[in-house]
Design a protein around this motif. Structure first.
Motif, PDB file in Angstrom:
ATOM      1  N   LEU A 322       0.718  -1.545  -0.256  1.00  0.00           N
ATOM      2  CA  LEU A 322      -0.063   0.148   0.015  1.00  0.00           C
ATOM      3  C   LEU A 322       0.602   1.342   0.030  1.00  0.00           C
ATOM      4  CD1 LEU A 322      -2.611  -0.643   2.508  1.00  0.00           C
ATOM      5  CD2 LEU A 322      -3.152  -0.252   0.550  1.00  0.00           C
ATOM      6  N   GLY A 323       2.135   1.087   0.506  1.00  0.00           N
ATOM      7  CA  GLY A 323       3.043   1.851   0.752  1.00  0.00           C
ATOM      8  C   GLY A 323       2.454   2.968   1.944  1.00  0.00           C
ATOM      9  N   LYS A 324       3.840   3.478   2.385  1.00  0.00           N
ATOM     10  CA  LYS A 324       3.407   4.202   4.033  1.00  0.00           C
ATOM     11  C   LYS A 324       2.120   5.368   3.824  1.00  0.00           C
ATOM     12  CE  LYS A 324       8.081   4.536   4.704  1.00  0.00           C
ATOM     13  NZ  LYS A 324       9.761   5.437   4.828  1.00  0.00           N
ATOM     14  N   LYS A 325       1.886   6.133   2.984  1.00  0.00           N
ATOM     15  CA  LYS A 325       0.501   7.222   2.550  1.00  0.00           C
ATOM     16  C   LYS A 325      -1.113   5.605   2.309  1.00  0.00           C
ATOM     17  CE  LYS A 325      -1.654  10.473  -0.632  1.00  0.00           C
ATOM     18  NZ  LYS A 325      -1.168  10.904  -1.898  1.00  0.00           N
ATOM     19  N   GLY A 326      -0.820   5.149   1.689  1.00  0.00           N
ATOM     20  CA  GLY A 326      -2.300   4.555   1.514  1.00  0.00           C
ATOM     21  C   GLY A 326      -2.169   3.086   2.350  1.00  0.00           C
ATOM     22  N   ALA A 327      -0.649   3.253   3.450  1.00  0.00           N
ATOM     23  CA  ALA A 327      -1.581   2.145   4.609  1.00  0.00           C
ATOM     24  C   ALA A 327      -1.875   3.570   6.114  1.00  0.00           C
ATOM     25  CB  ALA A 327       0.043   1.550   5.026  1.00  0.00           C
ATOM     26  N   LEU A 328      -1.486   4.162   5.528  1.00  0.00           N
ATOM     27  CA  LEU A 328      -2.174   4.893   7.069  1.00  0.00           C
ATOM     28  C   LEU A 328      -3.036   5.906   6.692  1.00  0.00           C
ATOM     29  CD1 LEU A 328       1.566   6.858   7.720  1.00  0.00           C
ATOM     30  CD2 LEU A 328       0.780   5.048   8.828  1.00  0.00           C
ATOM     31  N   ALA A 329      -3.437   5.489   5.757  1.00  0.00           N
ATOM     32  CA  ALA A 329      -4.780   6.485   4.945  1.00  0.00           C
ATOM     33  C   ALA A 329      -5.886   5.801   5.660  1.00  0.00           C
ATOM     34  CB  ALA A 329      -4.847   7.641   4.073  1.00  0.00           C
ATOM     35  N   LEU A 330      -5.746   4.373   6.387  1.00  0.00           N
ATOM     36  CA  LEU A 330      -7.154   3.650   6.160  1.00  0.00           C
ATOM     37  C   LEU A 330      -7.419   3.713   7.098  1.00  0.00           C
ATOM     38  CD1 LEU A 330      -4.840  -0.208   5.394  1.00  0.00           C
ATOM     39  CD2 LEU A 330      -6.506   1.562   3.638  1.00  0.00           C
ATOM     40  N   ASP A 331      -9.273   4.318   7.317  1.00  0.00           N
ATOM     41  CA  ASP A 331      -9.467   4.765   8.556  1.00  0.00           C
ATOM     42  C   ASP A 331     -11.186   3.670   8.959  1.00  0.00           C
ATOM     43  OD1 ASP A 331     -10.704   6.114  10.628  1.00  0.00           O
ATOM     44  OD2 ASP A 331     -10.012   7.657  10.408  1.00  0.00           O
ATOM     45  N   THR A 332     -11.398   3.265   9.599  1.00  0.00           N
ATOM     46  CA  THR A 332     -12.764   2.607  10.299  1.00  0.00           C
ATOM     47  C   THR A 332     -13.849   3.857  10.162  1.00  0.00           C
ATOM     48  OG1 THR A 332     -12.464   2.091  12.504  1.00  0.00           O
ATOM     49  CG2 THR A 332     -11.431   0.664  10.683  1.00  0.00           C
ATOM     50  N   THR A 333     -13.647   4.558  10.690  1.00  0.00           N
ATOM     51  CA  THR A 333     -14.786   5.664  10.871  1.00  0.00           C
ATOM     52  C   THR A 333     -14.807   7.371  10.076  1.00  0.00           C
ATOM     53  OG1 THR A 333     -12.987   7.780  12.266  1.00  0.00           O
ATOM     54  CG2 THR A 333     -13.914   5.917  13.351  1.00  0.00           C
ATOM     55  N   LYS A 334     -14.307   7.166   8.650  1.00  0.00           N
ATOM     56  CA  LYS A 334     -14.645   8.125   7.491  1.00  0.00           C
ATOM     57  C   LYS A 334     -15.768   7.817   7.297  1.00  0.00           C
ATOM     58  CE  LYS A 334     -11.144   9.956   8.513  1.00  0.00           C
ATOM     59  NZ  LYS A 334     -11.011  11.055   8.609  1.00  0.00           N
ATOM     60  N   THR A 335     -17.180   6.602   7.000  1.00  0.00           N
ATOM     61  CA  THR A 335     -18.296   5.999   6.837  1.00  0.00           C
ATOM     62  C   THR A 335     -19.230   6.137   8.051  1.00  0.00           C
ATOM     63  OG1 THR A 335     -17.083   5.572   4.527  1.00  0.00           O
ATOM     64  CG2 THR A 335     -19.623   4.961   4.600  1.00  0.00           C
ATOM     65  N   LYS A 336     -20.274   7.006   7.590  1.00  0.00           N
ATOM     66  CA  LYS A 336     -21.606   6.416   8.321  1.00  0.00           C
ATOM     67  C   LYS A 336     -21.790   5.903   8.179  1.00  0.00           C
ATOM     68  CE  LYS A 336     -20.601  10.592  10.892  1.00  0.00           C
ATOM     69  NZ  LYS A 336     -21.374  11.469  11.190  1.00  0.00           N
ATOM     70  N   ALA A 337     -23.418   5.203   8.492  1.00  0.00           N
ATOM     71  CA  ALA A 337     -24.381   4.224   7.950  1.00  0.00           C
ATOM     72  C   ALA A 337     -25.379   5.517   7.399  1.00  0.00           C
ATOM     73  CB  ALA A 337     -25.244   3.149   9.149  1.00  0.00           C
ATOM     74  N   SER A 338     -25.680   6.029   7.714  1.00  0.00           N
ATOM     75  CA  SER A 338     -26.297   6.870   7.140  1.00  0.00           C
ATOM     76  C   SER A 338     -25.573   7.624   5.850  1.00  0.00           C
ATOM     77  CB  SER A 338     -27.149   8.042   7.650  1.00  0.00           C
ATOM     78  OG  SER A 338     -25.669   9.341   7.700  1.00  0.00           O
ATOM     79  N   ASP A 339     -24.283   7.688   5.027  1.00  0.00           N
ATOM     80  CA  ASP A 339     -23.696   8.045   4.505  1.00  0.00           C
ATOM     81  C   ASP A 339     -24.463   7.150   2.954  1.00  0.00           C
ATOM     82  OD1 ASP A 339     -23.224   9.789   5.685  1.00  0.00           O
ATOM     83  OD2 ASP A 339     -20.672   8.875   5.306  1.00  0.00           O
ATOM     84  N   LEU A 340     -24.685   5.489   3.245  1.00  0.00           N
ATOM     85  CA  LEU A 340     -24.919   4.943   2.113  1.00  0.00           C
ATOM     86  C   LEU A 340     -26.278   4.755   2.223  1.00  0.00           C
ATOM     87  CD1 LEU A 340     -22.625   2.046   4.268  1.00  0.00           C
ATOM     88  CD2 LEU A 340     -22.735   3.274   2.392  1.00  0.00           C
TER      89      LEU A 340
END
Length: 581
Positions: A322-340
């Motif tokens: 992924l590379g340092k930038k791609g790996a460190l960008a991973l986040d589980t909090t950026k999307t809410k259920a209502s967004d879908l």
């Protein structure tokens, strides 16, 4: 997917025979031909009567014929459509029983769901809608039967809009339902949102859901957190969603393996491995929360060598991929259920057009014709045993006839061979005997044909040459007569029209014109015919009398050869005389 057509068994054969001979294009062509002929007939009749009223009256029979043909073509076309839709419906039920292993009653329910899909304008035919329902039923086993219509329509809309495989789309939605407890609508919204956000740019989005859904479920991660990991990795430049999901999977394995490498990596970024392990074991901290904690600590590391060692120790080689930038960008909090929510509804907006509305209305009409088609198929089924019995009886008869002909040919060939052997010498002797006779008759036939040729040159040909102007004059006269008839009819119509308009003077002039044309025509034609006939008699009689006298003298003398030369000399006499038409 293959199109439908045919209900299987006897009824399908009846349907194929009808459909093979009755197609909508041929009926439309027949209707156009009849209408065109009717229009031309009306125009010709109207022109002859020289009036709009006459044209309207004369066009009525053609109009009736064209209307009848149109109605007939429409009825036959409707019958074909009814047969088609009924056959596809029945075949769909049989296919569902065979492929899904369900009862006839369940298959009938699923067939109704397929009709709903077809009515929603998905699938080129009811047969294809049946196949869609079968595929979705295979992939989404947790659905209730009465949900299949709406869910299949949603899957079909996504597949059609984003050009994805129907089965793969349904499988991804099924994983979301099973692993994350989503409803069918929520699962379709998840997939639709990902496709809208470009998560399938590398073509692996649906496969990632199916492959890694279980890993995120084991990590006690929600569907929205799962989506957030995929999206943040893709936004950071990851080539596809697979790498981001694989990094999370590797983390879930390593964070619970209790290895020294994992413990040292956690310690290097300031996390107590034993304390974290206890909290995860008691459920105080989920795998998703631990993942966010680790990513957050990795972002704080300044030493790049330390960062690479810790990242690889906790996320494996995926940290490097992924590379340092791609790996460190991973986040589980950026999307809410209502967004879908509502993503599928936005996809369906593309189908809210006038064309789609009209197509849906026509499909509703086709579905209403299904009972008519079932009746026709039933009649076909009732007729098939009789047809089958007749064909069964016909088979032996045809076999016997062919056997008789073959045997007769064989026996005839053998008899011909025997005849040739027995009577061949006699036939050869008979031919040898007849040959001199035939050779002797040859000159006689030659003399006869020479006489016929001389008669043609001296008598018949001059006569026909003289008569030709008379025939030509007669043809011209007939054409003039027909022209007079047309002018007379036109004059009558003009006179009647003048009377209806109150123009008495116009009517009188029209009648006078009619009689004037008749008298002028009669005088002119009588004069021309008399002149032609007199010239023909004056021209032809001497030639014919002289030629006949020569032939008669030759016959009296009994010398055919002399007669030939005499008649040949007359040819010049006849042809040298001037002829008058």
């Amino acid at each position: 997917m293959t199109g439908g057509g045919g209900a299987g068994g006897p009824a399908s054969r009846v349907y194929v025979e009808v459909a093979g001979r009755v197609d909508e294009r041929s009926f439309r062509q027949m209707q156009e031909d009849v209408e065109r002929s009717a229009d031309q007939a009306g125009e010709r009749a109207g022109g002859a009567l020289s009036g709009k009223f006459g044209a309207a009256l004369s066009a009525l029979p053609g109009l009736a014929l064209a209307t009848g043909a149109a109605v007939g073509a429409a009825l036959i076309g409707a019958g074909k459509a009814a047969l088609d839709i009924a056959s596809q419906a029945q075949q769909g039920i049989l296919d569902m029983q065979a492929q899904l292993g369900v009862t006839a009653e369940t298959a009938a329910v699923l067939g109704d769901q397929a009709k709903e899909v077809f009515a929603n304008n998905f699938g080129d035919s009811l047969a294809q809608a049946n196949e869609m329902v079968i595929e979705v039923r295979k992939q989404m086993k947790g659905l209730k039967d009465d949900e299949l219509g709406s869910v299949t329509s949603g899957v079909a809309a996504l597949s059609d809009t984003f050009k994805t495989d129907l089965g793969e789309t349904a499988q991804a939605a099924n994983v979301l339902m099973e692993k994350f407890g989503l409803t069918s609508q929520e699962a379709l919204d998840f997939v639709a949102k990902g496709l809208q956000d470009g998560l399938n740019n590398s073509g692996d989005f649906l496969g990632t859901i199916s492959e890694y859904g279980v890993q995120f479920e084991n990590g006690k991660v929600s569907a929205s957190e799962f989506y957030s990991v995929l999206k943040t990795g893709q936004q950071a430049g990851a080539l596809g969603t697979d790498k981001a999901a694989d990094a999370f999977k590797e983390f879930t394995v390593r964070i619970q393996d209790g290895s020294k490498t994992t413990a040292d990596s956690l310690k290097s970024i300031g996390i107590d491995s034993e304390a974290l392990a206890k909290k995860m074991a008691t459920g105080q901290v989920t795998t998703g929360e631990a993942f966010n904690l680790v990513i957050g600590k990795l972002r704080e590391v300044k030493d790049q060598n330390q960062l690479m060692q810790a990242g690889t120790g906790l996320l494996g080689t995926q940290f490097e991929d992924l590379g340092k930038k791609g790996a460190l960008a991973l986040d589980t909090t950026k999307t809410k259920a209502s967004d879908l929510d509502g993503a599928t509804a936005k996809v369906n907006e593309r189908y809210n057009t006038l064309g789609q509305l009209m197509q849906g209305a026509w499909r509703q009409v086709l579905l209403q014709l299904e009972p008519v088609g079932n009746l026709l198929l039933s009649l076909g089924n009732e007729a098939m045993p009789v047809v089958k019995a007749a064909l069964t009886q016909l088979g032996p008869v045809v076999t016997q006839v062919i056997t008789f002909l073959v045997n007769g040919f064989r026996q005839g060939r053998e008899a011909a061979g025997q005849f040739a052997q027995q009577f061949g010498p006699q036939i050869e002797r008979a031919v040898a005997t007849v040959t001199p006779v035939v050779q002797a008759i040859g000159p006689l036939f030659k003399s006869v044909f020479t006489l016929i040729q001389t008669l043609w040159e001296t008598v018949l040909k001059p006569v026909l040459t003289a008569v030709a102007p008379l025939v030509s004059g007669a043809v011209t006269t007939i054409g003039n007569v027909l022209n007079l008839v047309v002018r007379t009819v036109t004059g009558v119509v003009t006179a009647i029209s003048s009377l209806l308009r109150g123009d008495l003077g116009g009517a009188v002039r029209a009648v006078e014109g009619i009689f004037g044309d008749m008298v002028t025509f009669a005088v002119r034609q009588f004069r021309n015919m008399a002149s032609t006939l007199l010239g023909l008699i004056r021209n032809l009689a001497p030639d014919m009398a002289e030629a006949a006298g020569d032939i008669l003298r030759g016959l009296i003398r009994g010398s055919v050869g002399d007669n030939f030369s005499s008649m040949s000399s007359q040819t010049g006499k006849i042809n040298s005389r001037p002829h008058q038409a």
